[in-house]
Design a protein around this motif. Structure first.
Motif, PDB file in Angstrom:
ATOM      1  N   ILE A 184      53.276  70.210  50.640  1.00  0.00           N
ATOM      2  CA  ILE A 184      53.733  70.732  49.347  1.00  0.00           C
ATOM      3  C   ILE A 184      53.084  72.086  49.068  1.00  0.00           C
ATOM      4  O   ILE A 184      53.738  73.033  48.625  1.00  0.00           O
ATOM      5  N   ARG A 185      51.768  72.164  49.311  1.00  0.00           N
ATOM      6  CA  ARG A 185      51.038  73.419  49.055  1.00  0.00           C
ATOM      7  C   ARG A 185      51.597  74.552  49.921  1.00  0.00           C
ATOM      8  O   ARG A 185      51.759  75.688  49.461  1.00  0.00           O
ATOM      9  N   LYS A 186      51.890  74.243  51.179  1.00  0.00           N
ATOM     10  CA  LYS A 186      52.439  75.273  52.069  1.00  0.00           C
ATOM     11  C   LYS A 186      53.848  75.676  51.641  1.00  0.00           C
ATOM     12  O   LYS A 186      54.248  76.858  51.713  1.00  0.00           O
ATOM     13  N   ALA A 187      54.629  74.683  51.184  1.00  0.00           N
ATOM     14  CA  ALA A 187      55.995  74.968  50.741  1.00  0.00           C
ATOM     15  C   ALA A 187      55.994  75.857  49.502  1.00  0.00           C
ATOM     16  O   ALA A 187      56.929  76.640  49.282  1.00  0.00           O
ATOM     17  N   ASP A 238      44.392  79.726  53.391  1.00  0.00           N
ATOM     18  CA  ASP A 238      44.041  79.019  52.153  1.00  0.00           C
ATOM     19  C   ASP A 238      43.705  77.554  52.438  1.00  0.00           C
ATOM     20  O   ASP A 238      42.727  77.020  51.898  1.00  0.00           O
ATOM     21  N   ILE A 239      44.548  76.925  53.262  1.00  0.00           N
ATOM     22  CA  ILE A 239      44.300  75.508  53.613  1.00  0.00           C
ATOM     23  C   ILE A 239      42.998  75.385  54.411  1.00  0.00           C
ATOM     24  O   ILE A 239      42.176  74.485  54.175  1.00  0.00           O
ATOM     25  N   LEU A 240      42.792  76.291  55.351  1.00  0.00           N
ATOM     26  CA  LEU A 240      41.582  76.271  56.182  1.00  0.00           C
ATOM     27  C   LEU A 240      40.333  76.403  55.316  1.00  0.00           C
ATOM     28  O   LEU A 240      39.379  75.621  55.445  1.00  0.00           O
ATOM     29  N   ILE A 241      40.331  77.369  54.416  1.00  0.00           N
ATOM     30  CA  ILE A 241      39.160  77.606  53.558  1.00  0.00           C
ATOM     31  C   ILE A 241      38.918  76.416  52.637  1.00  0.00           C
ATOM     32  O   ILE A 241      37.781  76.005  52.418  1.00  0.00           O
ATOM     33  N   GLN A 242      40.007  75.839  52.094  1.00  0.00           N
ATOM     34  CA  GLN A 242      39.845  74.706  51.173  1.00  0.00           C
ATOM     35  C   GLN A 242      39.110  73.544  51.836  1.00  0.00           C
ATOM     36  O   GLN A 242      38.147  73.009  51.294  1.00  0.00           O
ATOM     37  N   PHE A 243      39.577  73.144  53.010  1.00  0.00           N
ATOM     38  CA  PHE A 243      38.949  72.002  53.684  1.00  0.00           C
ATOM     39  C   PHE A 243      37.553  72.354  54.212  1.00  0.00           C
ATOM     40  O   PHE A 243      36.669  71.505  54.261  1.00  0.00           O
ATOM     41  N   LEU A 244      37.375  73.605  54.617  1.00  0.00           N
ATOM     42  CA  LEU A 244      36.060  74.033  55.093  1.00  0.00           C
ATOM     43  C   LEU A 244      35.042  74.018  53.950  1.00  0.00           C
ATOM     44  O   LEU A 244      33.908  73.552  54.116  1.00  0.00           O
ATOM     45  N   ASN A 278      40.997  73.248  60.534  1.00  0.00           N
ATOM     46  CA  ASN A 278      41.960  73.953  61.379  1.00  0.00           C
ATOM     47  C   ASN A 278      43.195  73.085  61.635  1.00  0.00           C
ATOM     48  O   ASN A 278      44.328  73.580  61.660  1.00  0.00           O
ATOM     49  N   LYS A 279      42.948  71.787  61.797  1.00  0.00           N
ATOM     50  CA  LYS A 279      44.068  70.864  62.015  1.00  0.00           C
ATOM     51  C   LYS A 279      44.973  70.824  60.790  1.00  0.00           C
ATOM     52  O   LYS A 279      46.213  70.819  60.907  1.00  0.00           O
ATOM     53  N   ALA A 280      44.345  70.831  59.596  1.00  0.00           N
ATOM     54  CA  ALA A 280      45.121  70.819  58.363  1.00  0.00           C
ATOM     55  C   ALA A 280      45.918  72.113  58.212  1.00  0.00           C
ATOM     56  O   ALA A 280      47.093  72.110  57.803  1.00  0.00           O
ATOM     57  N   ALA A 281      45.269  73.236  58.566  1.00  0.00           N
ATOM     58  CA  ALA A 281      45.923  74.538  58.411  1.00  0.00           C
ATOM     59  C   ALA A 281      47.113  74.695  59.342  1.00  0.00           C
ATOM     60  O   ALA A 281      48.067  75.436  59.031  1.00  0.00           O
TER      61      ALA A 281
END
Length: 396
Positions: free
Chosen positions: A306-309, A316-322, A382-385
Motif C-alpha cells: 500500500i505504501r509503495k502504491a 523510504d521503506i529501507l530506512i523505515q525498517f532499518l 532490504n528485503k522489504a524495500a
C-alpha cells in the motif's frame, strides 16, 4: 518521506508489537549487561589493586638471587654489609635493607600462635609506611648490632599471646629461644589478601643470624628517593653486587611497578577474554533481531505494498525498517547499560571495590548496539524495500 516521518513510523511499528519488541531486545540487553558488568568490574578491580600496591610499595624494588644462574649459590651472595654499603654510595636509594622471613611458632603465657617472622634492620620500619607503633618502641641500631633477643609484635598478636596483660617487657618463647617484647605495632593489611589471617613479628636480623649455622640473607628490599630514581637505583644495586661478588647474571632486581604492569597485563587479558565471551551473546541477540524483523516484513507485506502504491520509494521503506531495527537495539542497549552498571555496583560493594563508571565501555556498548541494529536489520529492510507493490498487495 523524510527522516522524522520514518522515525515516528518505526516507533509506531515497535509500539504496535510491544511483546515481540521486548523479546527482541532481550538478547541485546543480556549481551550489553554482560559486557558492561565485566569491563566495569575489570577496570574497577584493576584500579583498586593498583592503588593498594602503590600504597604499599611506591618507589620500591626487591633484590634476590636468580635461581636460573649458572654460578654456584652461596650463603654470602647477599650480606648485611652489602646493604649498608649500597645505602651509603647510591644517591638514588633512600633505603635498602636485608630481609629474611620465616613461619614460626611463638608461645606466650596465654597461648601459642603461628607467626610470620621478619628479620631485618631498623630501616625496615621506615620503609613500611603502613606500620605504626602501638605500644613501647621499635628496635634500634644498638639492638641490631648487639644481637639483642628482642621482638616487636603485631598488636593483635600481643593480645592473643598475653590476653589483657601489657606485653611490653614480657617474654615469648620461640623453640629454645626467649625474646623480650619491646613494642607492638599496627599494620594496614593488603585489602585483597584472600589468605587466612596471620600475625607478624619482627626481630633484628643480626640476632636472627646468630641462631643460624650458616647465616644468609634471602633478599634486599629497597626504596628509591623518587619514582624517576627507581631504575637508576636498581641498576646501581645490580652493578655493585655483580662487581663485588664476581658473578654474572646472578642477581635479579624487580620493581613494584614491574609487578603492577604484569598484573595489569594479566587482568587486561582476562577482561578482554570475558568481554569477548559476553559479546557472543550480542551476536546471538543480533540474529534474534534479524529473525524478528524478517517476521515483521512478512506480516507487513500488504502494508508495504500500500505504501509503495501511494508513492513510497524503495529508500523510504529501507530506512523505515532499518530505523526500527536500530531503535530496538538502542533501547535494548540503554537498558543493558543500566543493568550492567547496577550489577557491577552491587558486586563491587560486596567485593569492596571502588565504584568506577567505565565510559569507554558505555560508548562501546552503544556503538555495538547501533552496529548490530544496522548489520542485522539491513537484510530484512532490504528485503522489504525490494517487494513488488503489486505482489505485495495480493499477499494475504
Amino acid at each position: 518521506m523524510n527522516f522524522m516521518e520514518s522515525f515516528y513510523t518505526a516507533l509506531e511499528g515497535i509500539w504496535a508489537n510491544k511483546m515481540r519488541s521486548c523479546l527482541t531486545m532481550l538478547g541485546i540487553i543480556i549481551g550489553i549487561t554482560s559486557v558492561i558488568a565485566v569491563t566495569t568490574l575489570g577496570e574497577g578491580g584493576q584500579k583498586a589493586i593498583n592503588d593498594e600496591m602503590e600504597k604499599f610499595g611506591q618507589n620500591t624494588f626487591n633484590v634476590f638471587i636468580n635461581w636460573d644462574t649458572k654460578e654456584e649459590i652461596a650463603a654470602d651472595d647477599l650480606t648485611i654489609e652489602d646493604a649498608e654499603v649500597l645505602s651509603r654510595i647510591s644517591p638514588a636509594i633512600e633505603y635498602i635493607v636485608p630481609y629474611n622471613s620465616n613461619t614460626i611458632e611463638l608461645k606466650g603465657p596465654k597461648k601459642e600462635e603461628r607467626v610470620n617472622l621478619t628479620a631485618s634492620t631498623p630501616d625496615y620500619f621506615a620503609m613500611q609506611k603502613t606500620m605504626k607503633v602501638a605500644k613501647g618502641r621499635l628496635f634500634n641500631s644498638a639492638d641490631d648490632k648487639e644481637q639483642r633477643a628482642v621482638v616487636v609484635l603485631e598488636d593483635k598478636l600481643g593480645e592473643k599471646l598475653f590476653g589483657q596483660m601489657n606485653p611490653i617487657g614480657q617474654r615469648v618463647r620461640w623453640g629454645n629461644n626467649s625474646l623480650v617484647v619491646i613494642g607492638t605495632y599496627t599494620e594496614e593489611k593488603f585489602k585483597f589478601d584472600m589468605g587466612a589471617e596471620t600475625f607478624g613479628a619482627v626481630v633484628p636480623i643480626r640476632y636472627y643470624h646468630s641462631l643460624q649455622e650458616e647465616p644468609s640473607v634471602q633478599m634486599f628490599m629497597g626504596k628509591a628517593v623518587d619514582k624517576p630514581s627507581v631504575d637508576p637505583a636498581m641498576q646501581q644495586v645490580k652493578q655493585y653486587l655483580t662487581r663485588k661478588h664476581q658473578k654474572q647474571d646472578h642477581y635479579m632486581v624487580r620493581s613494584m611497578q614491574e609487578s603492577v604492569d604484569q598484573f595489569n597485563q594479566l587482568t587486561g587479558t582476562l577482561t578482554l577474554i570475558f568481554s569477548v565471551i559476553a559479546g557472543i551473546s550480542l551476536v546471538v541477540g543480533g540474529v534474534g533481531v534479524m529473525n524478528i524483523m524478517l517476521v515483521s516484513v512478512t506480516e507487513r507485506t500488504r502494508e508495504i505494498g500500500i505504501r509503495k502504491a501511494l508513492g513510497a520509494r524503495r529508500s523510504d521503506i529501507l530506512i523505515q525498517f532499518l530505523i526500527e531495527s536500530v531503535i530496538v537495539c538502542l533501547i535494548g542497549g540503554l537498558i543493558g547499560v543500566l543493568f550492567g552498571l547496577g550489577i557491577a555496583a552491587l558486586i563491587a560493594q560486596f567485593a569492596n571495590l571502588p565504584p568506577l563508571l567505565s565510559w569507554n565501555s558505555v560508548f562501546i556498548a552503544f556503538g555495538f548496539s547501533s552496529a548490530i541494529g544496522i548489520f542485522f536489520g539491513l537484510y530484512p529492510a532490504n528485503k522489504a524495500a525490494k517487494l513488488d507493490p503489486i505482489e505485495a498487495l495480493r499477499y494475504e
